[in-house]
Design a protein around this motif. Structure first.
Motif, mmCIF file in Angstrom:
data_model
loop_
_atom_site.group_PDB
_atom_site.id
_atom_site.type_symbol
_atom_site.label_atom_id
_atom_site.label_comp_id
_atom_site.label_asym_id
_atom_site.label_seq_id
_atom_site.Cartn_x
_atom_site.Cartn_y
_atom_site.Cartn_z
ATOM 1 N N ALA A 11 1.027 -1.153 0.129
ATOM 2 C CA ALA A 11 0.030 -0.039 -0.103
ATOM 3 C C ALA A 11 0.796 1.241 -0.144
ATOM 4 O O ALA A 11 0.464 2.483 -0.161
ATOM 5 C CB ALA A 11 -0.910 -0.041 1.062
ATOM 6 N N LEU A 12 2.156 1.149 0.431
ATOM 7 C CA LEU A 12 3.107 2.049 0.196
ATOM 8 C C LEU A 12 3.799 2.103 -1.192
ATOM 9 O O LEU A 12 4.662 2.972 -1.139
ATOM 10 C CB LEU A 12 4.001 2.206 1.443
ATOM 11 C CG LEU A 12 3.129 2.547 2.929
ATOM 12 C CD1 LEU A 12 4.288 2.127 4.045
ATOM 13 C CD2 LEU A 12 2.780 3.794 2.735
ATOM 14 N N GLY A 13 3.858 1.107 -1.860
ATOM 15 C CA GLY A 13 4.475 0.894 -2.968
ATOM 16 C C GLY A 13 3.880 0.737 -4.364
ATOM 17 O O GLY A 13 3.084 1.469 -4.831
ATOM 18 N N VAL A 14 3.810 -0.533 -4.794
ATOM 19 C CA VAL A 14 3.156 -0.813 -5.966
ATOM 20 C C VAL A 14 1.883 -0.515 -5.970
ATOM 21 O O VAL A 14 1.147 -0.259 -7.206
ATOM 22 C CB VAL A 14 3.724 -2.209 -6.505
ATOM 23 C CG1 VAL A 14 3.048 -3.434 -5.607
ATOM 24 C CG2 VAL A 14 3.410 -2.429 -7.957
ATOM 25 N N LEU A 15 1.156 -0.741 -4.833
ATOM 26 C CA LEU A 15 -0.192 -0.589 -4.838
ATOM 27 C C LEU A 15 -0.731 0.600 -4.037
ATOM 28 O O LEU A 15 -1.684 0.861 -3.461
ATOM 29 C CB LEU A 15 -0.998 -1.711 -4.249
ATOM 30 C CG LEU A 15 -1.416 -3.051 -5.060
ATOM 31 C CD1 LEU A 15 -1.652 -4.423 -4.454
ATOM 32 C CD2 LEU A 15 -2.150 -2.782 -6.267
ATOM 33 N N GLY A 16 0.404 1.655 -4.083
ATOM 34 C CA GLY A 16 0.154 2.676 -3.238
ATOM 35 C C GLY A 16 0.530 4.050 -4.157
ATOM 36 O O GLY A 16 0.379 3.914 -5.355
ATOM 37 N N MET A 17 0.918 5.124 -3.372
ATOM 38 C CA MET A 17 1.434 6.209 -4.144
ATOM 39 C C MET A 17 2.290 5.891 -5.343
ATOM 40 O O MET A 17 2.146 6.542 -6.517
ATOM 41 C CB MET A 17 1.808 7.391 -3.072
ATOM 42 C CG MET A 17 2.233 8.565 -3.838
ATOM 43 S SD MET A 17 3.619 8.770 -4.364
ATOM 44 C CE MET A 17 4.572 8.742 -2.943
ATOM 45 N N PRO A 18 3.339 5.251 -5.031
ATOM 46 C CA PRO A 18 4.454 5.156 -6.256
ATOM 47 C C PRO A 18 3.615 4.551 -7.484
ATOM 48 O O PRO A 18 3.941 4.694 -8.614
ATOM 49 C CB PRO A 18 5.439 4.293 -5.682
ATOM 50 C CG PRO A 18 5.513 4.686 -4.166
ATOM 51 C CD PRO A 18 3.835 4.811 -3.992
ATOM 52 N N GLY A 19 3.101 3.629 -7.336
ATOM 53 C CA GLY A 19 2.350 2.551 -8.192
ATOM 54 C C GLY A 19 1.206 3.494 -9.214
ATOM 55 O O GLY A 19 1.115 3.559 -10.163
ATOM 56 N N ALA B 295 14.614 2.762 -12.754
ATOM 57 C CA ALA B 295 13.751 1.478 -12.917
ATOM 58 C C ALA B 295 13.800 0.356 -12.111
ATOM 59 O O ALA B 295 12.745 -0.470 -12.279
ATOM 60 C CB ALA B 295 14.489 1.079 -14.509
ATOM 61 N N SER B 296 14.734 0.417 -11.066
ATOM 62 C CA SER B 296 14.655 -0.659 -9.968
ATOM 63 C C SER B 296 13.604 -0.101 -9.025
ATOM 64 O O SER B 296 13.306 -0.890 -8.221
ATOM 65 C CB SER B 296 15.856 -1.084 -9.660
ATOM 66 O OG SER B 296 16.694 -0.226 -8.991
ATOM 67 N N GLY B 297 13.351 1.154 -9.135
ATOM 68 C CA GLY B 297 12.467 1.610 -7.928
ATOM 69 C C GLY B 297 10.964 1.358 -8.314
ATOM 70 O O GLY B 297 10.646 0.946 -9.354
ATOM 71 N N PRO B 298 10.206 1.909 -7.363
ATOM 72 C CA PRO B 298 8.676 1.537 -7.413
ATOM 73 C C PRO B 298 8.027 2.195 -8.446
ATOM 74 O O PRO B 298 7.010 1.649 -9.184
ATOM 75 C CB PRO B 298 8.182 1.968 -5.847
ATOM 76 C CG PRO B 298 8.981 3.010 -5.469
ATOM 77 C CD PRO B 298 10.574 2.570 -5.885
ATOM 78 N N VAL B 299 8.236 3.367 -8.747
ATOM 79 C CA VAL B 299 7.704 4.269 -9.902
ATOM 80 C C VAL B 299 8.457 3.514 -11.253
ATOM 81 O O VAL B 299 7.605 3.311 -12.077
ATOM 82 C CB VAL B 299 7.855 5.632 -9.658
ATOM 83 C CG1 VAL B 299 7.303 6.357 -11.026
ATOM 84 C CG2 VAL B 299 7.344 6.225 -8.480
ATOM 85 N N GLY B 300 9.611 3.751 -11.490
ATOM 86 C CA GLY B 300 10.256 3.431 -12.718
ATOM 87 C C GLY B 300 9.882 1.777 -12.973
ATOM 88 O O GLY B 300 9.562 1.544 -14.236
ATOM 89 N N GLY B 301 9.983 1.043 -11.902
ATOM 90 C CA GLY B 301 9.850 -0.347 -12.329
ATOM 91 C C GLY B 301 8.427 -0.499 -12.740
ATOM 92 O O GLY B 301 8.116 -1.352 -13.469
ATOM 93 N N THR B 302 7.527 -0.009 -12.151
ATOM 94 C CA THR B 302 5.861 -0.059 -12.508
ATOM 95 C C THR B 302 5.705 0.636 -14.068
ATOM 96 O O THR B 302 4.749 0.158 -14.787
ATOM 97 C CB THR B 302 5.086 0.456 -11.478
ATOM 98 O OG1 THR B 302 5.605 -0.077 -10.099
ATOM 99 C CG2 THR B 302 3.441 0.067 -11.678
ATOM 100 N N VAL B 303 6.253 1.737 -14.148
ATOM 101 C CA VAL B 303 6.062 2.246 -15.472
ATOM 102 C C VAL B 303 6.396 1.558 -16.448
ATOM 103 O O VAL B 303 5.841 1.259 -17.544
ATOM 104 C CB VAL B 303 6.990 3.715 -15.532
ATOM 105 C CG1 VAL B 303 6.881 4.014 -16.841
ATOM 106 C CG2 VAL B 303 6.231 4.813 -14.394
ATOM 107 N N GLY B 304 7.702 0.886 -16.498
ATOM 108 C CA GLY B 304 8.334 -0.032 -17.519
ATOM 109 C C GLY B 304 7.447 -1.213 -17.731
ATOM 110 O O GLY B 304 7.339 -1.498 -18.813
ATOM 111 N N GLN B 305 6.961 -1.786 -16.652
ATOM 112 C CA GLN B 305 6.219 -2.968 -16.698
ATOM 113 C C GLN B 305 4.730 -2.811 -17.382
ATOM 114 O O GLN B 305 4.088 -3.706 -18.107
ATOM 115 C CB GLN B 305 6.097 -3.656 -15.371
ATOM 116 C CG GLN B 305 7.455 -4.435 -14.764
ATOM 117 C CD GLN B 305 7.216 -4.962 -13.675
ATOM 118 O OE1 GLN B 305 6.778 -6.115 -13.307
ATOM 119 N NE2 GLN B 305 7.298 -3.783 -12.486
#
Lengths: 368, 368
Positions: free
Chosen positions: B124-132, B156-166
């Motif tokens: 909820a703080l990462g991929v399913l939260g604000m960064p995601g 790109a290994s971070g929560p925003v960049g990684g999710t963007v690319g995927q």
């Protein structure tokens, strides 16, 4: 046709900085003959626009540069004098892309027939043509004006800026123009109906612009760059939109301006103010062409959109007028016109600045 | 509750350039008591995000700065330990904005209840939260990925960049990541499935990036600025889109970078390439929140979106971890976790880099 010679202005060399007369050459060629499927067009109005500076350079841009020795390209309005294609008869008025010359042979593709009873034919190069469409599409599609917002546009006495501000007024915005000199500013507020117009040549320009925008700036329609942008930048509100259609102040520049690198500062504000900056050219919004002609045609008819033309007599004066345009020397849509032509129905306007009280749509109405 | 002390990290002073430990102070206060309509939350995960650097400064931005002496703000996941409000019972997991502390009293408004059976609560703080959500909304609403286009994103290994690319991959794009060091790059291609990842610390970074983008760049998701942008800029294709959600490389900068003013060069390309540059913050797209949770939740469940967390043990280590984050010292979503807590159901991950093989959604599954 009566002429036997087709005068053309060619790109003789690429400018380094501001163009000079040496960059152009005037040549005389035979008037061409139309083949099957073609017509011969006698050009009446040749448009002189800032974007042409880009075509003179070989730097990469959205279209290929003009070749050395080629005719300077540009929009033109003319009349068919001989036709070997159905649908185009001698006497028809047409909008073509024939550039800086007196005659050209055309095929129908991409040619728009004009009704001289509907609007002065010269407007197909201005308020009802590419500049007007640039204003209409860029403002509505990117600027997205909302009631009560503040819009700023420079070159506000010109065909793009003037139309942008008047459409913004129709959409309920406060319209603030920027122009060079008191006469243009008086025209922008007095004739075009902007709420304010600030002279960018004044020593305290930035302070005056801030005073004219007490609620900040929500839309900056960018067509000039340079010190106008510098004054606009700190006044931008959150979620401001910046359609970018031109950068006249930089077209002749060969060096970056002095001072620190402001790119990071720009991006900081892009982020913190959530700005939108978007470049476009008019053809990006081709799908809105019919809407544009309908809306702006109606607004002109209602007297809600006015415009001014700046006519130069004679093709041979086109290069000098163009060089002046890049320094703000024009006052309204700059057009070169052929020597007086008795059958032309449009109202004629002189370089002395006499202003066409639009709409001048009645087919029986004639100018001087 | 068993603790009698609530430890808090306060903003002690504003940084000049990179933050230092002196800018923070750790204080011990009594654990507060909930009043009527409130509950007491024990914080388990404290998010550590780049945007917090902006809140430490008093420069104008999209939100007010953190006051000196106030608790450092930020997202947090915790558990209700005592409640005097309907709908929240002891044991409930909640997403709150309680910042860098161990306990806080909350009212229900703006609090999201979490289902630990649906996803690890830390997400909820990462991929399913604000960064995601930043990745999802910025990419889809501004980036507008189309099949066959090329996207570049840094961190790109971070929560925003990684999710963007995927997500870009799901939409049919070629996804090219930028990250710092071989280990992160290997993770981005090997685990996250990007088509390529370029180490921005390599001496020939610009050349490598160009080689990884043979068809140019259609979307550059800007979250770092600095020399990554410089390498991206000449590769941008016509009509490229640049969502701007962050500028990590500039957050500690006190001076503009050396060299000429590149702002006019940027605008030249904005015009000639018809670029779109748009800043945003995640709350601008609040209307897409339900879509985001549905789509990204499903993609995680299908194994199409993976993520990595970088856990720091103990609130007291939060400032050092944050200082490191601004220099790229993290590897995945950076979170500070309370001392081991037996009832916590989420999978635990260590700073040694052990990778959570998502989805880890089965409620019976427990980590180390």
């Amino acid at each position: 046709m009566t002429d036997v010679v087709n005068r053309q202005i060619l790109l003789a060399s690429r400018p380094d900085g501001a163009p000079t007369p040496d960059n152009f050459s005037l040549v005389e060629r035979p008037v061409p003959e139309p083949g099957d499927g073609e017509f011969l067009c006698r050009i009446v109005y040749t448009s002189i626009d800032p974007y042409m500076r880009g075509r003179m350079s070989d730097a990469k841009s959205y279209t290929a540069p003009t070749a050395i020795g080629a005719v300077m390209g540009g929009g033109s309005v003319g009349q068919v004098v001989a036709s070997r294609v159905d649908g185009f008869a001698a006497g028809d008025f047409v909008l073509t892309y024939n550039g800086w010359q007196e005659y050209a042979v055309n095929r129908p593709k991409g040619v728009r027939k004009l009704d001289p009873a509907a609007a002065p034919i010269s407007t197909a190069l201005g308020v009802l043509g590419m500049p007007g469409m640039t204003a209409y599409a860029g403002l509505l599609e990117i600027g997205k004006p909302a009631d009560g917002e503040t819009l700023v546009v420079a070159a506000a006495s010109g065909p793009v800026g003037g139309t942008v501000g008047q459409i913004a007024k129709i959409k309920g915005c406060r319209a603030v123009g920027v122009a060079g000199g008191a006469e243009k500013c008086a025209f922008v507020t007095g004739e075009l109906g902007f709420d304010a117009c600030v002279d960018h040549r004044s020593a305290d320009f930035a302070e005056r612009l801030a005073a004219a925008c007490p609620d900040g700036i929500d839309i900056y329609f960018e067509n000039v760059s340079g010190h106008v942008f510098d004054a606009v930048f700190p006044l931008l509100n959150p979620f401001a939109r910046i359609p970018v259609c031109g950068l006249i102040a930089r077209y002749n520049a060969t060096e970056p301006p002095p001072g620190p690198d402001r790119l990071p500062m720009l991006f900081r504000d892009v982020l913190t103010k959530k700005l939108t900056i978007r470049g476009f050219i008019v053809t990006d919004f081709h799908a809105r062409q019919a809407d544009f002609l309908r809306d702006v045609g109606r607004w002109i008819g209602e007297g809600r959109i006015r415009y001014r033309e700046d006519i130069v007599e004679g093709l041979e004066n086109t290069p000098d007028a163009f060089i002046g345009l890049l320094g703000g020397g024009n006052f309204g849509q700059l057009l070169a016109r052929r020597d007086p032509w008795p059958t032309e129905p449009a109202v004629r306007r002189q370089r002395d600045g006499s202003f066409p009280r639009v709409p001048v749509l009645a087919p029986g109405l004639r100018g001087n």
